[in-house]
Design an enzyme around this catalytic site. Sequence first.
Site, mmCIF file in Angstrom:
data_model
loop_
_atom_site.group_PDB
_atom_site.id
_atom_site.type_symbol
_atom_site.label_atom_id
_atom_site.label_comp_id
_atom_site.label_asym_id
_atom_site.label_seq_id
_atom_site.Cartn_x
_atom_site.Cartn_y
_atom_site.Cartn_z
ATOM 1 N N HIS C 138 6.726 101.014 -1.956
ATOM 2 C CA HIS C 138 5.790 102.110 -1.700
ATOM 3 C C HIS C 138 6.075 103.287 -2.608
ATOM 4 C CE1 HIS C 138 5.837 99.702 1.964
ATOM 5 N NE2 HIS C 138 4.625 100.166 2.214
ATOM 6 N N ARG C 420 10.342 95.083 12.537
ATOM 7 C CA ARG C 420 10.883 96.326 11.989
ATOM 8 C C ARG C 420 11.850 96.953 12.990
ATOM 9 N NH1 ARG C 420 5.403 96.432 11.817
ATOM 10 N NH2 ARG C 420 4.296 96.496 9.831
ATOM 11 N N SER C 447 9.770 100.459 7.476
ATOM 12 C CA SER C 447 8.975 100.744 6.284
ATOM 13 C C SER C 447 9.065 102.239 5.978
ATOM 14 C CB SER C 447 7.524 100.351 6.540
ATOM 15 O OG SER C 447 6.734 100.732 5.455
ATOM 16 N N CYS C 510 9.820 69.736 -6.194
ATOM 17 C CA CYS C 510 8.647 70.329 -5.543
ATOM 18 C C CYS C 510 7.544 70.418 -6.583
ATOM 19 C CB CYS C 510 8.999 71.721 -5.003
ATOM 20 S SG CYS C 510 7.569 72.741 -4.602
ATOM 21 N N CYS C 545 1.144 72.714 -0.333
ATOM 22 C CA CYS C 545 1.360 71.692 0.697
ATOM 23 C C CYS C 545 2.442 72.091 1.690
ATOM 24 C CB CYS C 545 1.616 70.320 0.087
ATOM 25 S SG CYS C 545 3.326 69.953 -0.287
ATOM 26 N N CYS C 550 8.333 67.694 -0.433
ATOM 27 C CA CYS C 550 9.662 67.945 -0.980
ATOM 28 C C CYS C 550 10.753 68.167 0.051
ATOM 29 C CB CYS C 550 9.612 69.125 -1.938
ATOM 30 S SG CYS C 550 9.062 70.641 -1.144
#
Lengths: 122, 401, 587
Positions: C138, C420, C447, C510, C545, C550
């Site tokens: 931010h 949070r 935050s 993967c 997927c 994987c």
Amino acid sequence: MSQEYEVLCIRCPKGCRLRITVEGNAVHVVGFACLEGKRFGEEEVRNPRRIVTTTVRILNARYPRLPVRTAEPVPKDRIRDVIDALKGVVVETPVRRGQVIVKDVAGTGVDVIAERDMEAVG
Amino acid sequence: MAAAVKLAGKGYDVALIERKEELGGILDQCIHDGFGTKIFGKALSGPEFAGHFMDEASKLGLDVHLNTYVKSVNAGGDVKELVTVSPRGVERIKARSIVYAIGCRERHPFEIKVGGTRPAGIYTAGMVQRLVNLYGILPGKRVLIVGGGDVGMIVARHLYLEGVESITVVFPEEFFVGLPRNVQQCILDFNIPFRPRTVVKEIVGKERVEGVILVKVDENWRPIPSTEEFYPCDTVIFSVGLVPYAKKLRAIGAEIDPRTRGPVVNEFFESTVRGVFAAGNLVQIFDYVDDAVESAYIAADGVEKYLAGEGRLDNPVPFKPGSNVRTLTPHRLEWEDERPVVAFLRPAVEGRAWIIVRGGNGEILKKEFRQYVRPSTLERIEIPREAIDGAEEVYIDVAGV
Amino acid sequence: MSLESKVRKALRDFPYEIKFEVRDGVVFLDGEVETYQEWVEIGLAVGRIKGVEGVVNRIRWKGYPKEELKRKEERRRKLYEENKDRIIGEYDVVIIGGGVTGTAIARELSKYRLKVALLEKATDVSVGASKANNGMIHPGVAPKRGTLKAKLNVRGNAMYDELARDLGVKFKRVGSLWLITPRTLQKYRRYLPGPFYKFVSAYIFPYLVKLKGMLNGVKGIRIIRGEGIWKLEPKATREAWAAVYVPSAGILDPYELVAALAENAIANGVEIHLETEVVGFIREGETIKGVVTNRGTFLARYVVNAAGVFADEIAELAGSREYTIHPRKGVILLFDKELEGWVNHCVTELRFPAPAHTKGGGINPTVHGNILWGPTAVEVPDKTDTSVHPEEIEEILERYREIYPDFPRHRIIRYFAGVRAPTFTEDFIIRPAKWVKNLLHVAGIQSPGLASAPAIAEYAVEQLRSMGLTLEPKPDFNPHREPIPRASEMSLEELDRRIKEDPRWGNIVCTCEMVSEAEIVEAIRRGARTLDAIRRRTRLGMGTCQGGYCTLRAAEILSRELGVPISQVVKENGGRLFNGTVRGEEP
């Protein structure tokens, strides 16, 4: 005195609806699309059978399990016995598709065969 | 593999690229029987079915690249170039035509907006098949299977036989949508409990699954308020459909059909990128491996035509799904040819029905009767070229009887 | 007016008899209320009072998990007794908590000649709020002027270019774009008749936002209109009347950052102890002597409490409970990478006042090309409640639908929730404990905690210095950390060269994200012990997927590298991936 059954044919993904009439010793099947289906219908009323597919332990192969199946269908009520009989079976590589892994499994008179080739690794 | 074998058999120089360590795709995990009744006339297991093609491939001496990942493809020109990555290094392969047969992926719980947490103990059915059949490992002890299709039922039977403590199948439909044979021999044979019109609302558990919140749904699959119920289990297996793995084709500019979620193709399974073909479950989800193989054979025929520089129609004929048809391939008729067109369609209705091929003005070009159609079974119909001759567009309907 | 009378006055708004006590600026509340929501509201009402330095909310609500807390306490006490006499080592500083805050402080301390240990109870760093946020750095416009948050946010944001470069972490200053639409001042519409509404919305309000940011020290804020908006965000709603553009907003992958901070701290001598849970403290008078964990006791001269949502419990165990954390859950939706380019900035629609559940959320791109929607902000009683309810998914989809009307909202590939750790005073609490001599609180880091992290670390270390810690710079401190090379990002020549040296670079495990076996092995070498730890470090299974293909292959590699049977491989913490073998046979 005749008896009528309706069963789903399980011999292939088509799933034909078979109507089976039993009169004494005679079994009459309709609704099949192939001879396999006719045979299945006849057996399903007298002696329902299934192919059993499972795996057994294999050493030194790419994967630790080898897929196997009964070469022929076994009586439905013996499926559990077949599975139990395969407990503890250990196979060595290499294996060839169709190779017999267990003869006359659980006294059913049917062999268990490998579904695939499996080579030794490492 | 089928396309490669067929093309190599015709004498072309074919390279077969596979990301796994061996050929055969997912057939190695499908150890149950029932494959190949159309092609071989008998019910084989997945590995057996794949094995036949592997034998062919090795007989023909195919140039097989295992463990190979295709990083990028330049498919624009007459010569296509692939960049591959494998333990051997980065390689470039030039080809005049490419057939994609990279199959499908499983839909995951996020796609059906299942709520709750994501602890250990959540799997897709295919993952469990591999786990159980190749590694001999069970995912858990008390299992809930979500989805009433074939894969879910087959997995239920395996887990039942291989020793889980409890197992229940839930699905939002009225009854299992998979093939009747699987209902009979996977579920009913063993009295495995199932709950129709039920879905998982949320998964509960911090580190490992502790249970799920089940909720009943109505005929439109909308949750019915206050029918929530906690079901204790340590494993949830999702078998909620397959989706063509089309992202690689999209990346080279091929058009994707939002219905099949696979590429838009013509009658020889050629995508909208010229010389790039698609086959198998990448095009749409085939219920029978035999049909998937047929699609590969047709694509191989297409490659042959493409390489021979055969003519295309001046005005391609669009194929469109008509009433009661969910998906339809091909999407258009584009080549000059004599052979009948093979169309695959997924009906939206169940029961006895006519499959009707008609032109844009409603004129009926062909009609075929079916004893029993259902949404979970892909229908195949052959349409003679003569029947389509002159039509500007073709619709296929399914009309219940 | 005294603090007591202000608190008394604030409590008058609630129909309950709430007892309170004030000690050194900290308000202790006691009593009983009906709902959890009221518990939160009372705490917030007291926390808002000027001069209150902390609120310890001991009020109980109906459904208060008394038994559960008792069990937790008993477990802790048992572990304490079992482990307090087993000494693991002696440290200058022990940091509790391996989130972004703890690891950033650990790395900052590793610049000095100090013996530092970081304790984390999970199987990996970054498993709390640090892994489940939107990765936004931010700019510092939002925090209230004069708060510690405002100061550290602006400073932290400015530090990221260098930090990300040093740590080899992908960081992009994408800028944020806050749209002003006919909905922005909806609540005030009736006071602003006719054309005034649009005029105030489009021509006065944005300047107020800009002014607020400027007063916080944020530079480069611009007001843009019309085509200016759509040039930056071609697919944003045509309803926008104006937008506030803040160029300094950035994005990064939060767990890549935390893993990098941890690795760099370790490289500079910090010990990181995973699966090490603090269960109590050994004290002599007002001084902590040792931190007792499930593995033994870490003797410590200074202790940093960076325990996130558990910071209040740690403070209590240490003997200086000065605040209560009220967990606030945030749900985020993640969209397929194929939508890269749909949204290029951190975009949101300003609403004043902000809607309760979606305050602070928006639409963000990620450094990997995905797009995120969210997060929400919902008060939850359970600190570990990371569940996502289907209704919450719909709520987010609805909330931001209007600003990107054509967005392909069906292409969600994943959703998740983080919790949070706000306190009732809502600002960061970074200060020496009031009643224990050598404990530093670094609590209430919500935050913009990620954006502030580098500045929080710097500030925390300054606080430790003021508490008497000697900071002697280490000449051999190495600020650099090399990222795990990615097969998907390197040139074909480099990839080929690597494969020739180590064929595992050519084994692509993967396929959605093109992750090679070598990357997985490297992640394990760097400390990943679980499937999720590998996923976070390599992006394995993070694509379309979601691990369908994987997961098993990765489990196989983990099993081989760690030397444990595949059936023992762990997803995260205590969660084993699989749970038994076929017919009980050896696998």
